[in-house]
Design a protein around this motif. Structure first.
Motif, PDB file in Angstrom:
ATOM      1  N   GLU A   4      16.211 -16.211  27.738  1.00 47.44           N
ATOM      2  CA  GLU A   4      15.517 -15.121  28.409  1.00 47.44           C
ATOM      3  C   GLU A   4      16.304 -14.634  29.616  1.00 47.44           C
ATOM      4  OE1 GLU A   4      10.828 -15.424  27.945  1.00 47.44           O
ATOM      5  OE2 GLU A   4      11.682 -17.146  28.971  1.00 47.44           O
ATOM      6  N   GLU A   5      16.137 -13.351  29.936  1.00 49.24           N
ATOM      7  CA  GLU A   5      16.781 -12.788  31.118  1.00 49.24           C
ATOM      8  C   GLU A   5      15.818 -12.951  32.293  1.00 49.24           C
ATOM      9  OE1 GLU A   5      18.639  -8.617  32.763  1.00 49.24           O
ATOM     10  OE2 GLU A   5      18.176  -8.802  30.650  1.00 49.24           O
ATOM     11  N   TRP A   6      16.225 -13.719  33.304  1.00 56.51           N
ATOM     12  CA  TRP A   6      15.379 -14.009  34.451  1.00 56.51           C
ATOM     13  C   TRP A   6      15.730 -13.064  35.601  1.00 56.51           C
ATOM     14  CZ3 TRP A   6      11.556 -17.824  34.706  1.00 56.51           C
ATOM     15  CH2 TRP A   6      11.408 -18.548  33.532  1.00 56.51           C
ATOM     16  N   VAL A   7      14.686 -12.519  36.238  1.00 55.36           N
ATOM     17  CA  VAL A   7      14.875 -11.588  37.346  1.00 55.36           C
ATOM     18  C   VAL A   7      14.081 -12.052  38.562  1.00 55.36           C
ATOM     19  CG1 VAL A   7      15.336  -9.594  35.876  1.00 55.36           C
ATOM     20  CG2 VAL A   7      12.990 -10.092  36.541  1.00 55.36           C
ATOM     21  N   ASP A   8      14.513 -11.606  39.726  1.00 52.07           N
ATOM     22  CA  ASP A   8      13.853 -11.940  40.995  1.00 52.07           C
ATOM     23  C   ASP A   8      12.937 -10.780  41.372  1.00 52.07           C
ATOM     24  OD1 ASP A   8      13.097 -12.626  43.540  1.00 52.07           O
ATOM     25  OD2 ASP A   8      15.122 -12.776  44.355  1.00 52.07           O
ATOM     26  N   ILE A   9      11.626 -10.958  41.198  1.00 53.92           N
ATOM     27  CA  ILE A   9      10.689  -9.865  41.452  1.00 53.92           C
ATOM     28  C   ILE A   9      10.537  -9.542  42.937  1.00 53.92           C
ATOM     29  CG2 ILE A   9       9.406 -10.117  39.310  1.00 53.92           C
ATOM     30  CD1 ILE A   9       7.228 -11.611  40.881  1.00 53.92           C
ATOM     31  N   SER A  10      11.102 -10.367  43.795  1.00 52.78           N
ATOM     32  CA  SER A  10      11.028 -10.083  45.228  1.00 52.78           C
ATOM     33  C   SER A  10      12.178  -9.173  45.684  1.00 52.78           C
ATOM     34  CB  SER A  10      11.030 -11.381  46.042  1.00 52.78           C
ATOM     35  OG  SER A  10      12.259 -12.058  45.910  1.00 52.78           O
ATOM     36  N   ARG A  11      13.096  -8.825  44.757  1.00 58.54           N
ATOM     37  CA  ARG A  11      14.227  -7.957  45.103  1.00 58.54           C
ATOM     38  C   ARG A  11      14.341  -6.791  44.125  1.00 58.54           C
ATOM     39  NH1 ARG A  11      19.334 -11.784  45.584  1.00 58.54           N
ATOM     40  NH2 ARG A  11      19.571 -10.651  43.664  1.00 58.54           N
TER      41      ARG A  11
ATOM     42  N   TYR B 215      13.186 -17.208  49.757  1.00 62.44           N
ATOM     43  CA  TYR B 215      13.181 -17.840  48.450  1.00 62.44           C
ATOM     44  C   TYR B 215      12.952 -16.805  47.358  1.00 62.44           C
ATOM     45  CZ  TYR B 215      12.676 -22.161  51.062  1.00 62.44           C
ATOM     46  OH  TYR B 215      12.868 -23.194  51.921  1.00 62.44           O
ATOM     47  N   PRO B 216      13.757 -16.810  46.311  1.00 59.06           N
ATOM     48  CA  PRO B 216      13.547 -15.864  45.213  1.00 59.06           C
ATOM     49  C   PRO B 216      12.341 -16.271  44.370  1.00 59.06           C
ATOM     50  CG  PRO B 216      15.392 -17.293  44.722  1.00 59.06           C
ATOM     51  CD  PRO B 216      14.945 -17.627  46.111  1.00 59.06           C
ATOM     52  N   LYS B 217      11.655 -15.308  43.803  1.00 60.73           N
ATOM     53  CA  LYS B 217      10.565 -15.571  42.864  1.00 60.73           C
ATOM     54  C   LYS B 217      11.044 -15.076  41.518  1.00 60.73           C
ATOM     55  CE  LYS B 217       6.648 -16.467  40.993  1.00 60.73           C
ATOM     56  NZ  LYS B 217       6.465 -17.797  40.472  1.00 60.73           N
TER      57      LYS B 217
ATOM     58  N   ALA C  44       7.812  -9.803  34.051  1.00 65.96           N
ATOM     59  CA  ALA C  44       7.842  -8.916  35.222  1.00 65.96           C
ATOM     60  C   ALA C  44       7.362  -7.521  34.842  1.00 65.96           C
ATOM     61  CB  ALA C  44       9.249  -8.860  35.795  1.00 65.96           C
ATOM     62  N   ALA C  45       7.695  -7.072  33.654  1.00 63.95           N
ATOM     63  CA  ALA C  45       7.289  -5.748  33.196  1.00 63.95           C
ATOM     64  C   ALA C  45       5.775  -5.665  32.989  1.00 63.95           C
ATOM     65  CB  ALA C  45       8.013  -5.393  31.907  1.00 63.95           C
ATOM     66  N   ARG C  46       5.139  -6.779  32.660  1.00 62.27           N
ATOM     67  CA  ARG C  46       3.692  -6.800  32.426  1.00 62.27           C
ATOM     68  C   ARG C  46       2.873  -6.988  33.695  1.00 62.27           C
ATOM     69  NH1 ARG C  46       5.211 -10.586  28.387  1.00 62.27           N
ATOM     70  NH2 ARG C  46       4.225 -12.209  29.615  1.00 62.27           N
ATOM     71  N   MET C  47       3.500  -7.445  34.773  1.00 61.29           N
ATOM     72  CA  MET C  47       2.772  -7.737  36.004  1.00 61.29           C
ATOM     73  C   MET C  47       2.475  -6.466  36.794  1.00 61.29           C
ATOM     74  SD  MET C  47       4.885 -11.080  37.293  1.00 61.29           S
ATOM     75  CE  MET C  47       3.793 -11.626  38.574  1.00 61.29           C
ATOM     76  N   THR C  48       1.294  -6.431  37.425  1.00 59.17           N
ATOM     77  CA  THR C  48       0.954  -5.314  38.300  1.00 59.17           C
ATOM     78  C   THR C  48       1.608  -5.543  39.654  1.00 59.17           C
ATOM     79  OG1 THR C  48      -1.023  -6.361  39.197  1.00 59.17           O
ATOM     80  CG2 THR C  48      -1.302  -5.054  37.176  1.00 59.17           C
ATOM     81  N   ALA C  49       1.612  -4.510  40.487  1.00 61.48           N
ATOM     82  CA  ALA C  49       2.205  -4.633  41.825  1.00 61.48           C
ATOM     83  C   ALA C  49       1.478  -5.706  42.628  1.00 61.48           C
ATOM     84  CB  ALA C  49       2.153  -3.294  42.540  1.00 61.48           C
TER      85      ALA C  49
ATOM     86  N   GLY D 112      13.893  -1.653  38.110  1.00 60.34           N
ATOM     87  CA  GLY D 112      14.307  -2.976  37.674  1.00 60.34           C
ATOM     88  C   GLY D 112      14.427  -3.938  38.847  1.00 60.34           C
ATOM     89  N   TYR D 113      14.992  -5.100  38.587  1.00 63.93           N
ATOM     90  CA  TYR D 113      15.092  -6.151  39.602  1.00 63.93           C
ATOM     91  C   TYR D 113      16.460  -6.795  39.575  1.00 63.93           C
ATOM     92  CZ  TYR D 113      10.090  -5.614  39.654  1.00 63.93           C
ATOM     93  OH  TYR D 113       8.830  -5.075  39.761  1.00 63.93           O
ATOM     94  N   ALA D 114      16.818  -7.414  40.685  1.00 60.29           N
ATOM     95  CA  ALA D 114      18.073  -8.156  40.771  1.00 60.29           C
ATOM     96  C   ALA D 114      17.971  -9.403  39.901  1.00 60.29           C
ATOM     97  CB  ALA D 114      18.338  -8.539  42.219  1.00 60.29           C
ATOM     98  N   LYS D 115      19.103  -9.911  39.474  1.00 65.56           N
ATOM     99  CA  LYS D 115      19.108 -11.147  38.693  1.00 65.56           C
ATOM    100  C   LYS D 115      18.564 -12.289  39.535  1.00 65.56           C
ATOM    101  CE  LYS D 115      22.656 -10.161  35.389  1.00 65.56           C
ATOM    102  NZ  LYS D 115      23.638 -10.745  34.534  1.00 65.56           N
ATOM    103  N   CYS D 116      18.091 -13.302  38.888  1.00 68.15           N
ATOM    104  CA  CYS D 116      17.482 -14.439  39.571  1.00 68.15           C
ATOM    105  C   CYS D 116      18.513 -15.229  40.374  1.00 68.15           C
ATOM    106  CB  CYS D 116      16.840 -15.349  38.540  1.00 68.15           C
ATOM    107  SG  CYS D 116      15.897 -16.657  39.283  1.00 68.15           S
ATOM    108  N   GLY D 117      18.071 -15.749  41.499  1.00 69.37           N
ATOM    109  CA  GLY D 117      18.925 -16.584  42.328  1.00 69.37           C
ATOM    110  C   GLY D 117      19.401 -15.865  43.570  1.00 69.37           C
TER     111      GLY D 117
END
Length: 67
Positions: free
Chosen positions: A9-16, A36-38, A45-50, A22-27
């Motif tokens: 899976e492609e992991w992304v950091d929803i805090s960035r 701390y990254p989430k 991430a695409a299914r989550m609300t703000a 879209g989002y920055a890659k995780c880490g």
């Protein structure tokens, strides 16, 4: 879910979020700097609300460094 699928899976950091969407890659590059990254899978991430994203980030940072 199998471990093999989890690693692919492609992991992304929803805090960035990125400017164009879209989002920055995780880490993060330096462990001592920044917040701390989430990280979540891109599909989740695409299914989550703000509000869900904001809550998840807040819980992660409140907990300190749980992984």
């Amino acid at each position: 879910m199998s471990l093999k699928k989890w690693f692919k899976e492609e992991w992304v950091d929803i805090s960035r979020p990125k400017k164009g969407g879209g989002y920055a890659k995780c880490g993060r590059s330096k462990a001592k700097k920044g917040k701390y990254p989430k990280c979540v899978p891109k599909a989740k991430a695409a299914r989550m609300t703000a509000a869900q994203k904001k809550s998840a980030i807040r819980r992660k940072r409140k907990a300190g460094n749980p992984g």
